[in-house]
Design a protein around this motif. Structure first.
Motif, short mmCIF file in Angstrom:
data_model
loop_
_atom_site.label_atom_id
_atom_site.label_comp_id
_atom_site.label_asym_id
_atom_site.label_seq_id
_atom_site.Cartn_x
_atom_site.Cartn_y
_atom_site.Cartn_z
N ALA A 1 0.83 -1.21 0.00
CA ALA A 1 0.00 0.00 0.00
C ALA A 1 0.86 1.26 0.00
N VAL A 2 1.91 1.24 0.82
CA VAL A 2 2.79 2.41 0.92
C VAL A 2 3.55 2.60 -0.40
N ASP A 3 4.02 1.49 -0.95
CA ASP A 3 4.76 1.57 -2.21
C ASP A 3 3.89 2.16 -3.32
N GLN A 4 2.64 1.71 -3.39
CA GLN A 4 1.74 2.22 -4.43
C GLN A 4 1.45 3.70 -4.23
N TRP A 5 1.28 4.08 -2.97
CA TRP A 5 1.02 5.49 -2.67
C TRP A 5 2.22 6.36 -3.05
N LEU A 6 3.42 5.87 -2.71
CA LEU A 6 4.63 6.63 -3.06
C LEU A 6 4.79 6.72 -4.59
N SER A 7 4.48 5.63 -5.27
CA SER A 7 4.60 5.62 -6.74
C SER A 7 3.63 6.60 -7.38
N VAL B 1 10.66 1.42 8.01
CA VAL B 1 11.58 2.54 8.22
C VAL B 1 11.73 3.31 6.90
N PHE B 2 11.68 4.63 7.01
CA PHE B 2 11.73 5.48 5.83
C PHE B 2 12.83 6.54 5.98
N GLU B 3 13.35 6.97 4.84
CA GLU B 3 14.21 8.16 4.81
C GLU B 3 13.38 9.26 4.15
N VAL B 4 13.18 10.34 4.91
CA VAL B 4 12.18 11.34 4.51
C VAL B 4 12.80 12.75 4.48
N PRO B 5 12.74 13.44 3.33
CA PRO B 5 13.19 14.83 3.29
C PRO B 5 12.35 15.69 4.24
N GLN B 6 12.99 16.73 4.80
CA GLN B 6 12.31 17.56 5.82
C GLN B 6 10.92 18.01 5.40
N ASN B 7 10.80 18.42 4.13
CA ASN B 7 9.51 18.99 3.71
C ASN B 7 8.44 17.94 3.44
N GLU B 8 8.78 16.66 3.62
CA GLU B 8 7.78 15.61 3.42
C GLU B 8 7.35 14.93 4.73
N ILE B 9 8.00 15.32 5.83
CA ILE B 9 7.73 14.64 7.10
C ILE B 9 6.26 14.75 7.48
N GLU B 10 5.72 15.95 7.32
CA GLU B 10 4.34 16.19 7.75
C GLU B 10 3.36 15.29 6.99
N ILE B 11 3.54 15.21 5.68
CA ILE B 11 2.61 14.41 4.87
C ILE B 11 2.74 12.92 5.21
N LEU B 12 3.98 12.47 5.45
CA LEU B 12 4.18 11.05 5.82
C LEU B 12 3.55 10.75 7.18
N GLN B 13 3.72 11.67 8.12
CA GLN B 13 3.15 11.46 9.45
C GLN B 13 1.64 11.35 9.39
N LYS B 14 1.07 12.01 8.42
CA LYS B 14 -0.39 11.98 8.28
C LYS B 14 -0.83 10.74 7.50
N GLU B 15 -0.13 10.41 6.43
CA GLU B 15 -0.61 9.38 5.52
C GLU B 15 -0.23 7.95 5.93
N LEU B 16 0.94 7.77 6.54
CA LEU B 16 1.37 6.40 6.87
C LEU B 16 0.40 5.67 7.80
N PRO B 17 -0.04 6.31 8.89
CA PRO B 17 -1.01 5.61 9.74
C PRO B 17 -2.27 5.23 8.96
N ARG B 18 -2.75 6.12 8.14
CA ARG B 18 -3.95 5.84 7.35
C ARG B 18 -3.72 4.62 6.45
N LEU B 19 -2.59 4.62 5.76
CA LEU B 19 -2.29 3.52 4.82
C LEU B 19 -2.11 2.20 5.56
N MET B 20 -1.32 2.24 6.62
CA MET B 20 -0.96 0.99 7.30
C MET B 20 -2.11 0.44 8.14
N GLU B 21 -2.90 1.35 8.71
CA GLU B 21 -4.02 0.89 9.55
C GLU B 21 -5.18 0.40 8.71
N GLY B 22 -5.18 0.77 7.44
CA GLY B 22 -6.33 0.45 6.59
C GLY B 22 -6.17 -0.80 5.74
#
Length: 331
Positions: A264-270, A288-309
């Motif tokens: 799910a995460v891979d498809q979302w990133l793609s 575990v992810f390597e995340v540029p500073q300006n993407e941290i906020e979006i990842l913090q929001k989207e990863l729980p949604r993707l992984m919990e769903g």
DNA sequence: TTTAATGGCGCG
DNA sequence: AAAGCGCGCCATTAAA
């Protein structure tokens, strides 16, 4: 105090800790053991495995070795990087993000106990997770017969050992040893536990019966985990197979869930081609992810949604996120 | 010199 | 005899 399979005197951690109560040497030996383990396995080895082209360490994930369906990491194994001791954590601190990026860790909270709640349909366990309770604390309240907010540290520690022990089919003997209490006391705890969580007791009995009948058990998704020795003639191996039959649906379902999460995460990133974030490791219940500073906020929001769903179980799946400049700080 | 077995221990 | 599931890798020792 204990013999190895070949009949020699064991000098493992348990034995040395016991001997350390009476003699000074065992403690010193334990100290040396833990330090030399860290040095030989990690500090000496990992720097030699840096790829000269990428400047990084690259592991291999084997998809077809673990019988429960987990991935296995090798050459080097990045799924057993130390975290439990202060000294060990220094090694984890060496896993750092690129300049301008952070390490982000997203892990499923209490995934196997949640799966046990779903598979067993035990009412109290389901309720605890639906109310998002501290599960060890709520188990402590049940087995000690007290209020949630009057549970002591010690009581919670006991409950935690019991909770984890149960996932693996631990016996009275094992519980008494790991808590350092009388067997009769351990027996009482287990009895009380099963009285409060009868669904869990039934789940364990049913898992064994199912395995004996079919020769396999199933994950939530119906993937089969074969337990050939469940009807074998060797009593010791059969008992081990029974414990595996209890554990395999939980560990196996957790393995299924995180694989779905990775997809799910891979498809979302793609799909979001502008994102530079990279998924770089999997550690059983953690991505575990390597995340540029300006993407941290979006990842913090989207990863729980993707992984919990990724699946709808009768309990919520919860994902915790940590961010830091190194892997240790991300926890 | 390489391979295998053993005992031990790092992680989830 | 073992009593807690699943892995991979280390040093040591012995065998090939």
């Amino acid at each position: 105090m204990k013999k190895t399979p070949s009949g020699a005197h064991s000098t493992d951690e348990d034995v040395l800790q016991e001997l350390a109560l009476d003699y000074p040497l065992p403690k010193l030996l334990l100290e040396h053991r833990s330090l030399s383990k860290l040095k030989s396995t990690y500090t000496d080895k990992l720097p030699k495995m840096i790829n000269p082209n990428s400047g990084r360490i690259h592991t291999s994930y084997n998809q077809a070795v673990a019988i429960t369906g987990r991935l296995a990491s090798s050459d080097p194994n990045l799924q057993n990087i130390p975290i439990r001791t202060l000294e060990g954590r220094k090694i984890r601190e060496a896993f750092i993000a690129n300049e301008g990026s952070s390490i982000l860790s997203a892990d499923y909270s209490q995934i196997e106990l949640r799966i046990m709640a779903h598979l067993s349909q035990d009412i109290r366990l389901l309720d605890a997770f639906k109310n998002n309770e501290d599960i060890h604390k709520s188990t402590a309240a049940e087995i000690f017969g007290c209020d949630l907010n009057s549970v002591s540290q010690e009581q919670r520690r006991y409950a935690k050992v019991i909770n984890f022990g149960l996932i693996y089919g631990m016996s009275v003997f094992g519980l008494s040893k790991s808590l350092g209490i009388e067997r009769s006391a351990a027996s009482n705890y287990i009895e009380t536990y099963f009285a409060r969580y009868p669904g869990v007791k039934k789940y364990m009995e049913d898992a064994k019966l199912f395995a004996k009948d079919k020769g396999y058990v199933e994950t939530f998704f119906g993937r089969r985990l074969w337990i050939p020795e469940i009807n074998g003639s060797n009593g010791i191996r059969r008992a081990a197979a029974e414990r595996a039959a209890i554990n395999a649906p939980m560990q196996g379902t957790a393995a299924d869930l995180i694989k779905l999460a990775m997809i799910a995460v891979d498809q979302w990133l793609s799909k979001n081609v502008h994102l530079k974030t990279k998924m770089i490791m999997q550690v059983h219940d953690e991505l575990v992810f390597e995340v540029p500073q300006n993407e941290i906020e979006i990842l913090q929001k989207e990863l729980p949604r993707l992984m919990e769903g990724v699946a709808k179980l009768d309990i919520p799946l919860i994902v915790d996120i940590g961010v830091g400049l190194n892997w240790d700080a991300a926890h």
